[in-house]
Design a protein around this motif. Sequence first.
Motif, PDB file in Angstrom:
ATOM      1  N   GLU A  14      -0.889  -6.687  -0.399  1.00  0.00           N
ATOM      2  CA  GLU A  14      -1.088  -6.174   0.890  1.00  0.00           C
ATOM      3  C   GLU A  14       0.562  -5.707   1.205  1.00  0.00           C
ATOM      4  O   GLU A  14       0.601  -4.600   1.770  1.00  0.00           O
ATOM      5  CB  GLU A  14      -1.350  -7.442   1.967  1.00  0.00           C
ATOM      6  N   ALA A  18       1.344  -1.809   1.784  1.00  0.00           N
ATOM      7  CA  ALA A  18       1.685  -1.447   3.078  1.00  0.00           C
ATOM      8  C   ALA A  18       3.114  -0.617   3.235  1.00  0.00           C
ATOM      9  O   ALA A  18       3.370   0.222   4.164  1.00  0.00           O
ATOM     10  CB  ALA A  18       1.678  -2.715   4.106  1.00  0.00           C
ATOM     11  N   SER A  19       4.068  -1.339   2.139  1.00  0.00           N
ATOM     12  CA  SER A  19       5.114  -0.591   2.308  1.00  0.00           C
ATOM     13  C   SER A  19       5.330   0.646   1.561  1.00  0.00           C
ATOM     14  O   SER A  19       6.367   1.552   1.779  1.00  0.00           O
ATOM     15  CB  SER A  19       6.111  -1.547   1.188  1.00  0.00           C
ATOM     16  N   ASP A  22       2.251   4.946   5.393  1.00  0.00           N
ATOM     17  CA  ASP A  22       2.691   5.396   6.996  1.00  0.00           C
ATOM     18  C   ASP A  22       1.803   4.371   7.801  1.00  0.00           C
ATOM     19  O   ASP A  22       0.719   4.408   8.068  1.00  0.00           O
ATOM     20  CB  ASP A  22       2.446   6.549   7.177  1.00  0.00           C
ATOM     21  N   PRO A  23       2.432   3.317   8.444  1.00  0.00           N
ATOM     22  CA  PRO A  23       1.777   2.384   9.361  1.00  0.00           C
ATOM     23  C   PRO A  23       0.998   2.957  10.531  1.00  0.00           C
ATOM     24  O   PRO A  23       0.167   2.166  10.872  1.00  0.00           O
ATOM     25  CB  PRO A  23       2.810   1.424   9.618  1.00  0.00           C
ATOM     26  N   THR A  24       1.430   4.100  10.890  1.00  0.00           N
ATOM     27  CA  THR A  24       0.756   4.619  11.913  1.00  0.00           C
ATOM     28  C   THR A  24      -0.597   5.390  11.613  1.00  0.00           C
ATOM     29  O   THR A  24      -1.159   5.858  12.359  1.00  0.00           O
ATOM     30  CB  THR A  24       1.689   5.849  12.793  1.00  0.00           C
ATOM     31  N   GLU A  27      -4.131   1.089   8.052  1.00  0.00           N
ATOM     32  CA  GLU A  27      -3.974  -0.295   8.201  1.00  0.00           C
ATOM     33  C   GLU A  27      -4.375  -1.096   6.948  1.00  0.00           C
ATOM     34  O   GLU A  27      -5.373  -0.841   6.231  1.00  0.00           O
ATOM     35  CB  GLU A  27      -5.259  -0.702   9.075  1.00  0.00           C
TER      36      GLU A  27
END
Length: 145
Positions: A14, A18-19, A22-24, A27
């Motif tokens: 995870e 995630a890194s 783009d977190p926008t 998910e």
Amino acid sequence: MVCLGNICRSPLAEGILASKLDPTKFEVDSAGTAGYHVGELPDKRSMTTAKQHGLDITYQRSRKFVRSDFQTFDYIFAMDRSNYDNILALATTEQDRAKVHMILNQISPNSNAEVPDPYYGGDQGFENVYQMLDEACSIFAQKIS
Ligand code: 4NP
């Protein structure tokens, strides 16, 4: 990202994926097929390995994979064959089943290679897991970005 306990392999997976996204727009989450460690932090060795690579995974808490994850997520990655089978046992539709993949098939398609469970081993096992997940996640992140 799904493993057995959601404290060793999938928390690393995870954090790594995630890194790279783009977190926008994406998910990323993880879960375990077993509930032994629900609510716990990742294993210290996973947190240390992540930190050595500049990743903070201390925000994570173990949870169990649930059937509604098939609705929430587009891609479900299993760390090993046993996780894969346990996830598929909860699938109810062909669409659910199509979401489930072996994570290392990102590196070697159709190989069904497994991320070894490092729980009973030493620290080197966690670094080994990190390296294989980093390669797999780089390939997947490039594909979907
Ligand atoms: P994980 O490792 O599935 O990578 O989180 C394990 C963690 C805990 C146990 C087994 C594997 N356990 O048996 O408690």
